[in-house]
Design a protein around this motif. Structure first.
Motif, mmCIF file in Angstrom:
data_model
loop_
_atom_site.group_PDB
_atom_site.id
_atom_site.type_symbol
_atom_site.label_atom_id
_atom_site.label_comp_id
_atom_site.label_asym_id
_atom_site.label_seq_id
_atom_site.Cartn_x
_atom_site.Cartn_y
_atom_site.Cartn_z
ATOM 1 N N LEU A 75 36.217 -22.135 -44.078
ATOM 2 C CA LEU A 75 35.964 -23.407 -44.047
ATOM 3 C C LEU A 75 37.083 -24.088 -44.570
ATOM 4 C CD1 LEU A 75 32.631 -23.655 -45.780
ATOM 5 C CD2 LEU A 75 32.334 -24.295 -43.705
ATOM 6 N N ARG A 76 38.527 -23.875 -44.451
ATOM 7 C CA ARG A 76 39.390 -24.227 -44.080
ATOM 8 C C ARG A 76 40.866 -25.252 -44.092
ATOM 9 N NH1 ARG A 76 41.710 -18.515 -42.810
ATOM 10 N NH2 ARG A 76 42.501 -18.618 -40.856
ATOM 11 N N GLU A 77 40.157 -25.827 -43.312
ATOM 12 C CA GLU A 77 39.949 -26.612 -42.015
ATOM 13 C C GLU A 77 39.677 -28.337 -42.275
ATOM 14 O OE1 GLU A 77 41.912 -26.214 -39.343
ATOM 15 O OE2 GLU A 77 42.356 -23.816 -39.901
ATOM 16 N N PRO A 78 40.610 -29.271 -42.550
ATOM 17 C CA PRO A 78 39.959 -30.439 -42.829
ATOM 18 C C PRO A 78 39.280 -30.860 -41.962
ATOM 19 C CG PRO A 78 42.286 -30.888 -42.925
ATOM 20 C CD PRO A 78 41.686 -29.448 -42.030
ATOM 21 N N ARG A 79 38.189 -30.870 -41.674
ATOM 22 C CA ARG A 79 37.094 -30.926 -40.654
ATOM 23 C C ARG A 79 35.935 -30.189 -41.118
ATOM 24 N NH1 ARG A 79 35.385 -27.069 -36.943
ATOM 25 N NH2 ARG A 79 37.764 -25.369 -36.219
ATOM 26 N N HIS A 80 36.559 -29.464 -42.147
ATOM 27 C CA HIS A 80 35.231 -28.658 -43.134
ATOM 28 C C HIS A 80 35.248 -29.732 -44.296
ATOM 29 C CE1 HIS A 80 36.044 -25.418 -39.918
ATOM 30 N NE2 HIS A 80 34.806 -26.098 -39.817
ATOM 31 N N ASP A 81 35.487 -30.712 -44.596
ATOM 32 C CA ASP A 81 35.457 -31.318 -46.444
ATOM 33 C C ASP A 81 34.261 -31.355 -46.614
ATOM 34 O OD1 ASP A 81 38.279 -31.062 -46.186
ATOM 35 O OD2 ASP A 81 38.735 -32.949 -46.320
ATOM 36 N N ALA A 82 33.162 -31.882 -45.728
ATOM 37 C CA ALA A 82 32.203 -31.747 -45.974
ATOM 38 C C ALA A 82 31.054 -30.734 -46.766
ATOM 39 C CB ALA A 82 30.615 -32.765 -45.033
ATOM 40 N N ALA A 83 31.271 -29.807 -45.196
ATOM 41 C CA ALA A 83 30.781 -28.273 -45.519
ATOM 42 C C ALA A 83 31.907 -27.534 -47.681
ATOM 43 C CB ALA A 83 30.833 -27.649 -44.748
ATOM 44 N N ARG A 84 32.578 -28.207 -47.310
ATOM 45 C CA ARG A 84 33.234 -27.738 -48.744
ATOM 46 C C ARG A 84 32.624 -27.723 -49.769
ATOM 47 N NH1 ARG A 84 38.162 -27.100 -46.179
ATOM 48 N NH2 ARG A 84 38.197 -29.176 -47.604
ATOM 49 N N LEU A 85 32.564 -29.533 -49.759
ATOM 50 C CA LEU A 85 32.286 -29.369 -50.892
ATOM 51 C C LEU A 85 30.239 -29.095 -51.489
ATOM 52 C CD1 LEU A 85 32.326 -32.327 -53.320
ATOM 53 C CD2 LEU A 85 31.871 -33.555 -51.916
ATOM 54 N N GLY A 86 29.756 -29.776 -50.186
ATOM 55 C CA GLY A 86 28.103 -28.778 -50.274
ATOM 56 C C GLY A 86 28.123 -28.194 -50.925
ATOM 57 N N LEU A 87 28.780 -26.828 -50.391
ATOM 58 C CA LEU A 87 29.250 -25.403 -50.706
ATOM 59 C C LEU A 87 29.596 -25.233 -52.192
ATOM 60 C CD1 LEU A 87 28.751 -22.452 -49.468
ATOM 61 C CD2 LEU A 87 30.927 -22.693 -49.427
ATOM 62 N N LEU A 88 30.474 -26.574 -52.426
ATOM 63 C CA LEU A 88 30.951 -26.014 -53.951
ATOM 64 C C LEU A 88 29.324 -26.911 -54.825
ATOM 65 C CD1 LEU A 88 33.091 -25.362 -56.446
ATOM 66 C CD2 LEU A 88 33.607 -28.095 -55.225
ATOM 67 N N ALA A 89 29.059 -27.922 -54.683
ATOM 68 C CA ALA A 89 27.947 -27.939 -55.092
ATOM 69 C C ALA A 89 27.186 -27.503 -54.852
ATOM 70 C CB ALA A 89 27.288 -29.593 -54.549
ATOM 71 N N ALA A 90 26.559 -25.578 -54.236
ATOM 72 C CA ALA A 90 25.601 -25.752 -54.406
ATOM 73 C C ALA A 90 25.556 -24.380 -54.883
ATOM 74 C CB ALA A 90 25.095 -24.929 -53.001
ATOM 75 N N PHE A 91 27.047 -23.659 -55.415
ATOM 76 C CA PHE A 91 27.377 -23.100 -56.204
ATOM 77 C C PHE A 91 26.965 -23.926 -57.977
ATOM 78 C CE2 PHE A 91 28.513 -20.549 -52.581
ATOM 79 C CZ PHE A 91 28.239 -19.057 -53.290
#
Length: 174
Positions: A75-91
């Motif tokens: 999820l390193r691309e800027p277009r994945h910011d929301a998914a990255r944030l969701g993943l971080l919140a879930a962890f």
């Protein structure tokens, strides 16, 4: 993205995931008191020796950190910011639930409350599996030992409640 930037991102993802897992492990360990109260609990005959729990959790935390890093790197691309944030919140939520279980069971001496909470912990692991599966099958597989172990721990927790309840001030154990 250039190869040096990708390598730096990989190192940072692994470091952050390892530090997060270590933090949860330390907090969970500090919350776990295997003293006289715990030793006095009746346990089912199929309970593994206490010495097995540390290595099992070490393996689980390592697998969880690896799963988090693998999914994060996808999820390193800027277009994945929301998914990255969701993943971080879930962890983060999962880590909090993991520590909370130890606090409820060992510090508050409420295996009955821990049994209720372990359902939320189990669901949070299932959510992690679903979220990381979207980005890495290997990451999802790495989380399965955690799901299996918490399923076993929930069964053990239920047996402890059944063999020892009731708990709390009214029962004289708080």
């Amino acid at each position: 993205m250039s190869e040096p930037r990708v390598a730096a991102l990989r190192r940072r993802a692994v470091l952050v995931a390892a530090l997060a897992a270590l933090t949860v492990a330390v907090l969970g360990g500090l919350s776990t008191d295997i003293g006289a109260w715990y030793a006095g609990l009746r346990q089912p005959p199929w309970k593994p020796p206490d010495a097995w729990f540390g290595p099992a959790w070490t393996f689980i935390y390592a697998c969880t950190a690896a799963a988090g890093a693998l999914a994060w790197l996808r999820l390193r691309e800027p277009r994945h910011d929301a998914a990255r944030l969701g993943l971080l919140a879930a962890f983060a939520a999962n880590g909090c639930l993991n520590v909370l279980w130890s606090l409820l069971f060992f510090r508050l001496r409420r295996p009955d409350w821990a049994l209720l909470e372990v359902g939320a912990l189990w669901l949070s692991i299932l959510l992690l599996v679903v979220l990381v599966l979207r980005h890495s099958r290997l990451a999802a597989w790495l989380l399965l030992p955690y799901l299996v172990w918490v399923s076993f721990a929930a069964t053990l927790n239920a047996a402890v409640v059944r063999l020892n309840g009731p708990f709390g001030a009214a029962a004289g154990s708080a």
